[in-house]
Scaffold this motif. Sequence first.
Motif, PDB file in Angstrom:
ATOM      1  N   PHE A   1       0.845  -1.191   0.000  1.00  0.00           N
ATOM      2  CA  PHE A   1       0.000   0.000   0.000  1.00  0.00           C
ATOM      3  C   PHE A   1       0.882   1.243   0.000  1.00  0.00           C
ATOM      4  N   TYR A   2       0.572   2.207  -0.867  1.00  0.00           N
ATOM      5  CA  TYR A   2       1.397   3.418  -0.925  1.00  0.00           C
ATOM      6  C   TYR A   2       1.431   4.085   0.447  1.00  0.00           C
ATOM      7  N   ARG A   3       2.519   4.804   0.688  1.00  0.00           N
ATOM      8  CA  ARG A   3       2.621   5.515   1.952  1.00  0.00           C
ATOM      9  C   ARG A   3       2.977   6.964   1.675  1.00  0.00           C
ATOM     10  N   ILE A   4       2.161   7.872   2.166  1.00  0.00           N
ATOM     11  CA  ILE A   4       2.469   9.294   2.063  1.00  0.00           C
ATOM     12  C   ILE A   4       2.226   9.939   3.419  1.00  0.00           C
ATOM     13  N   ASP A   5       3.229  10.589   3.949  1.00  0.00           N
ATOM     14  CA  ASP A   5       3.040  11.401   5.150  1.00  0.00           C
ATOM     15  C   ASP A   5       4.252  12.274   5.369  1.00  0.00           C
ATOM     16  N   THR A   6       4.102  13.203   6.298  1.00  0.00           N
ATOM     17  CA  THR A   6       5.182  14.143   6.576  1.00  0.00           C
ATOM     18  C   THR A   6       6.081  13.620   7.688  1.00  0.00           C
TER      19      THR A   6
ATOM     20  N   CYS B   1      -4.256   9.716  -2.918  1.00  0.00           N
ATOM     21  CA  CYS B   1      -3.518  10.923  -2.548  1.00  0.00           C
ATOM     22  C   CYS B   1      -3.786  11.997  -3.589  1.00  0.00           C
TER      23      CYS B   1
ATOM     24  N   SER C   1      -2.819  14.461  14.500  1.00  0.00           N
ATOM     25  CA  SER C   1      -1.976  13.291  14.722  1.00  0.00           C
ATOM     26  C   SER C   1      -0.982  13.575  15.839  1.00  0.00           C
TER      27      SER C   1
ATOM     28  N   ASP D   1       2.022  13.597  15.598  1.00  0.00           N
ATOM     29  CA  ASP D   1       3.135  14.395  15.083  1.00  0.00           C
ATOM     30  C   ASP D   1       2.665  15.762  14.596  1.00  0.00           C
TER      31      ASP D   1
ATOM     32  N   PHE E   1       0.458  16.656  12.527  1.00  0.00           N
ATOM     33  CA  PHE E   1      -0.184  16.755  11.221  1.00  0.00           C
ATOM     34  C   PHE E   1      -1.686  16.931  11.459  1.00  0.00           C
TER      35      PHE E   1
ATOM     36  N   HIS F   1       0.983   2.916   8.546  1.00  0.00           N
ATOM     37  CA  HIS F   1      -0.345   3.323   8.089  1.00  0.00           C
ATOM     38  C   HIS F   1      -1.223   3.822   9.243  1.00  0.00           C
TER      39      HIS F   1
ATOM     40  N   ARG G   1      -6.624   5.548  12.849  1.00  0.00           N
ATOM     41  CA  ARG G   1      -6.578   6.595  11.833  1.00  0.00           C
ATOM     42  C   ARG G   1      -7.992   6.882  11.345  1.00  0.00           C
TER      43      ARG G   1
ATOM     44  N   TYR H   1      -5.213  13.905   2.286  1.00  0.00           N
ATOM     45  CA  TYR H   1      -4.653  15.102   2.940  1.00  0.00           C
ATOM     46  C   TYR H   1      -5.694  15.916   3.696  1.00  0.00           C
TER      47      TYR H   1
ATOM     48  N   ALA I   1      -7.527  11.592   6.083  1.00  0.00           N
ATOM     49  CA  ALA I   1      -7.130  10.255   6.546  1.00  0.00           C
ATOM     50  C   ALA I   1      -6.062  10.244   7.645  1.00  0.00           C
TER      51      ALA I   1
ATOM     52  N   LYS J   1      -3.415   9.680  10.135  1.00  0.00           N
ATOM     53  CA  LYS J   1      -2.804   8.503  10.747  1.00  0.00           C
ATOM     54  C   LYS J   1      -2.323   8.902  12.146  1.00  0.00           C
ATOM     55  N   TRP J   2      -2.095   7.912  13.008  1.00  0.00           N
ATOM     56  CA  TRP J   2      -1.635   8.166  14.380  1.00  0.00           C
ATOM     57  C   TRP J   2      -2.513   9.230  15.037  1.00  0.00           C
TER      58      TRP J   2
HETATM   59  N1  MTE Z   1      -0.376  11.819  10.587  1.00  0.00           N
HETATM   60  C1  MTE Z   1      -0.469  11.922   9.263  1.00  0.00           C
HETATM   61  N2  MTE Z   1      -1.525  11.385   8.630  1.00  0.00           N
HETATM   62  C2  MTE Z   1      -1.639  11.473   7.283  1.00  0.00           C
HETATM   63  C3  MTE Z   1      -0.666  12.156   6.526  1.00  0.00           C
HETATM   64  C4  MTE Z   1       0.430  12.731   7.218  1.00  0.00           C
HETATM   65  O1  MTE Z   1       1.328  13.352   6.626  1.00  0.00           O
HETATM   66  N3  MTE Z   1       0.504  12.575   8.576  1.00  0.00           N
HETATM   67  N4  MTE Z   1      -0.792  12.238   5.162  1.00  0.00           N
HETATM   68  C5  MTE Z   1      -2.119  12.068   4.597  1.00  0.00           C
HETATM   69  C6  MTE Z   1      -2.073  11.861   3.153  1.00  0.00           C
HETATM   70  S1  MTE Z   1      -1.621  13.196   2.209  1.00  0.00           S
HETATM   71  C7  MTE Z   1      -2.451  10.688   2.566  1.00  0.00           C
HETATM   72  S2  MTE Z   1      -2.607  10.568   0.903  1.00  0.00           S
HETATM   73  C8  MTE Z   1      -2.770   9.503   3.388  1.00  0.00           C
HETATM   74  C9  MTE Z   1      -1.932   8.309   2.955  1.00  0.00           C
HETATM   75  O2  MTE Z   1      -2.198   7.214   3.774  1.00  0.00           O
HETATM   76  P1  MTE Z   1      -1.279   5.921   3.680  1.00  0.00           P
HETATM   77  O3  MTE Z   1       0.137   6.373   3.890  1.00  0.00           O
HETATM   78  O4  MTE Z   1      -1.757   4.978   4.715  1.00  0.00           O
HETATM   79  O5  MTE Z   1      -1.464   5.374   2.290  1.00  0.00           O
HETATM   80  O6  MTE Z   1      -2.511   9.723   4.756  1.00  0.00           O
HETATM   81  C10 MTE Z   1      -2.915  10.958   5.256  1.00  0.00           C
HETATM   82  N5  MTE Z   1      -2.717  10.940   6.674  1.00  0.00           N
END
Ligand code: MTE
Length: 508
Positions: free
Chosen positions: A223-228, A273, A313, A315, A317, A347, A352, A361, A364, A366-367
């Motif tokens: 699964f793709y992962r995108i976060d800061t 994303c 989150s 962190d 975010f 994830h 989440r 963005y 969704a 996470k954490w």
């Molecule tokens: N805490 C946190 N949650 C986040 C993000 C993040 O940078 N930090 N990025 C978001 C973005 S831009 C996307 S597209 C999705 C990606 O979720 P995935 O990494 O589980 O695929 O998480 C979202 N949740």
Amino acid sequence: MTTDRIRGGVAGLVGAGLAIGFGELWAGLFRGVPSPLASVGGVIVDRSPAWLEDLAIGLFGTADKAALAIGTLIVVLVVGWFTGVKAMERMWLAPVVFGSFALVGLLAAVGEPFSEPIQIAVASAASALLGLGAWYGLSQWAVDPTDGLADDSARRRFIGLAVAGGVGAVAAGVVGRRLLTNLPTVETDAGLAEAGARIPAPGPENNLDVPGISPIVTPNDEFYRIDTALVVPRIDPGSWSLKVHGMVDRELEFTYDDLLAMETFDQYVTLACVSNQVGGDLVGNAAWTGIRLADVLERAGVHDGAGQLVGRSVDDFTVGFPPELAVDDREAMIALAMNGEALPLQHGFPARLVVPGLYGYVSATKWLTEIEITTWEGFDAYWIPRGWAKEGPIKTQSRIDVPHSGDAFTVGDPVRIAGVAWAPYRGIEKVEVTVGNDDEWVEAEIADPLDSRAWVQWVAQVTLDEGFQNVRVRATDGTGTTQPSTPTSPRPDGAQGYHVIRIEGVPT
Ligand SMILES: Nc1nc2c(c(=O)[nH]1)N[C@H]1C(S)=C(S)[C@@H](COP(=O)(O)O)O[C@H]1N2
Ligand SMILES: [Mo]
């Protein structure tokens, strides 16, 4: 360049390498010590303009973090080399620069979540001293200060030490990175596993038998992962909690066990994303198990006039979306499991948000650690001041998985074009492909959707003329709206346009 300066340069380089390598090793070994490369990188990201951040995601995609870490490493090594060269004449320079490394690393790291300042101070001081020691050993002790490398045995000793230092630096760095990036899988709570087991497995009606097509359910490790987050938060579920506050009648706080004890449900939802390019792979489909966000909000009692749900989150975010979308029949959720397993650390373990139909963005988180109810104007979430739209509905998209641009087929033979299409929560009604430049669209066969919130697989059959020709795809969503053909870039609210591949017809 004189051998003296080379000697100094090598000493500085090896010293800097050892300092950074051991910095990474401490980070891998101790939870409270963040990776120096990642935390310095994080400060750079925080301070860099939005266009640079976009460029990095555009250039490196999901490898943007690795690219940043490598860039930071190169800067440190170059600074180390020049420090060593200059320190041949001004010895005081080396302790000043190595001390600064330690200080910068320390300041950057204490800003990371879960960092332990004392541990970090000890780790950065130890790393810097080790680097400084190696520099001193190589530039002063290993060789006679007056004769330098003139003498054979001195040269041998110098080279031996330099190689040993270099190997040590690389080994420490590699082991540290391994420990940091090979994330342990978290144990799935028994109740969650039981809940996960009730998810209907996709049947043959949901799957098209086409080699190379995206699997209908994306495995967690693909699964793709995108976060800061440059360092994936490793949350201890025992001390974690989720707070609900702001414009509510009752502020609430849930522990992980509280959430596990609540009624869960599951659904297939495709997450996308906003940065995904047409044809890109920042999209995936999973079965999510969790708690209805509506249930939680009902307990809290959302005030009239509330205009935004902010998800925060650990962190820092943030996301924000209208609270109506948390209670309508899209069934927004606080997800605890992904494809029947506790959320993987990367994830969002332990919890989440998943809001079908919204880009990650704006939704969704996470954490997740806080849900705040506020007004629409009262807050702008993380990506909004960075130039992205405040509202983020997922645009209808379709992608060709097979064949690939450049593939060749015999003229007149049937060619199967296949891929996935998504318009989460609106569903996909139709997918069409066209070959060449004429506007004759062939309707694709679509597998049964797992859910209106999930992507579908499609396949169409075409034949090619001789030479190169474009194959384009477009989807129509459940509301009857077809994807617009005009291409736009992801910023500010998601890319649109048809995915195009270029394949060749060859005569028999
Ligand atoms: N805490 C946190 N949650 C986040 C993000 C993040 O940078 N930090 N990025 C978001 C973005 S831009 C996307 S597209 C999705 C990606 O979720 P995935 O990494 O589980 O695929 O998480 C979202 N949740
Ligand atoms: Mo995203």
